[in-house]
Design an enzyme around this catalytic site. Sequence first.
Site, PDB file in Angstrom:
ATOM      1  N   PRO A  89       0.821  -1.222   0.000  1.00 36.26           N
ATOM      2  CG  PRO A  89      -0.232  -1.221   2.070  1.00 36.26           C
ATOM      3  CD  PRO A  89       0.566  -2.078   1.155  1.00 36.26           C
ATOM      4  CD  GLU A 116       1.329  -5.432  11.210  1.00 40.86           C
ATOM      5  OE1 GLU A 116       1.236  -6.675  11.294  1.00 40.86           O
ATOM      6  OE2 GLU A 116       0.363  -4.708  10.976  1.00 40.86           O
ATOM      7  NE  ARG A 158      -9.025  -5.711 -20.184  1.00 41.73           N
ATOM      8  CZ  ARG A 158      -8.779  -4.485 -20.587  1.00 41.73           C
ATOM      9  NH1 ARG A 158      -7.762  -3.804 -20.089  1.00 41.73           N
ATOM     10  NH2 ARG A 158      -9.535  -3.903 -21.476  1.00 41.73           N
ATOM     11  CG  ASP A 173     -12.265  -2.283 -22.333  1.00 46.77           C
ATOM     12  OD1 ASP A 173     -13.479  -2.510 -22.247  1.00 46.77           O
ATOM     13  OD2 ASP A 173     -11.435  -3.107 -22.766  1.00 46.77           O
TER      14      ASP A 173
HETATM   15 CL1  6GU Z   1      -0.304  -3.848  -3.213  1.00 47.63          CL
HETATM   16  N1  6GU Z   1      -0.892  -4.578  -0.765  1.00 47.63           N
HETATM   17  C1  6GU Z   1      -1.602  -4.491   0.368  1.00 47.63           C
HETATM   18  N2  6GU Z   1      -1.304  -5.302   1.379  1.00 47.63           N
HETATM   19  N3  6GU Z   1      -2.586  -3.633   0.538  1.00 47.63           N
HETATM   20  C2  6GU Z   1      -2.858  -2.840  -0.494  1.00 47.63           C
HETATM   21  C3  6GU Z   1      -2.167  -2.884  -1.705  1.00 47.63           C
HETATM   22  C4  6GU Z   1      -1.165  -3.769  -1.801  1.00 47.63           C
HETATM   23  N4  6GU Z   1      -2.667  -1.958  -2.537  1.00 47.63           N
HETATM   24  C5  6GU Z   1      -3.637  -1.378  -1.850  1.00 47.63           C
HETATM   25  N5  6GU Z   1      -3.760  -1.897  -0.628  1.00 47.63           N
END
Ligand code: 6GU
Length: 248
Positions: A89, A116, A158, A173
Amino acid sequence: MLITIVTIFPEMFPGMLAYSLPGKHLGTLWDLKVVNIRNHSDNRWQKVDDTPYGGGAGMVMKANIVHNALTEALKNYQNKVPAIIHMTPRGKLFNNTTARSLATCDGLVILCGRYEGIDQRVIDHWIKHYGMQEISIGDYVLFGGEVAATVVIESCLRFVPGIMHNENSPDNDSFDIKDTNGDRVDLLEYPQYTKPVSWNSYDVPSVLLSGNHAEIMKWRIEQSKQITEQVRPDLWNTYKMLCKRYQA
Ligand code: 6GU
């Protein structure tokens, strides 16, 4: 295109990727290998993580174990150079442009973290020496990178030649609409209809029955613009800005 997933949950793959067009072409136009991080554990309990320095909740995946798993993944590529991706994230936001560009790579190695996180030193090392990229699929947190990796793979496939029925299918798309001048623009897709002409007192827009292809194209682009303006003001503003720039 060979894709290698590095994960502690190898059973999650191919998972959803075994279905539909990705599944049909798995083993021919693209292939999937999985490296189980646990096989690189340095202890007899197959533990891959430990408590964080500085304290705090959760566990951190150990640098040497992740490093050895990534090194094993690279062996699948011999003299080719795959793109290496860490799903997190904290990464750069993924979009269709990134998908199209990854689809042209010699292959992908995708590291899925859990818990974590992963010891920062192995991340720094692979960014520095192997150009590893960190990618997020959106502003929310998942338990791990495996679902996110599946999302990235589906959207890349795709753009791999031959995987879609119709080579033109990735055109028109969402995020990939051809504007009236033929330029690709980031607008949402226009609505689609099929038989019958009338359902539950809802009718198909008459222009789609007219056979006038120029009018149909105009109508569809107009629909794309309206929908984008309503639900994605961010995309709409960028689109308008680019239009102004071209006119200037
Ligand atoms: Cl790539 N990994 C995780 N654990 N959470 C996420 C993500 C990735 N992308 C958005 N949330």
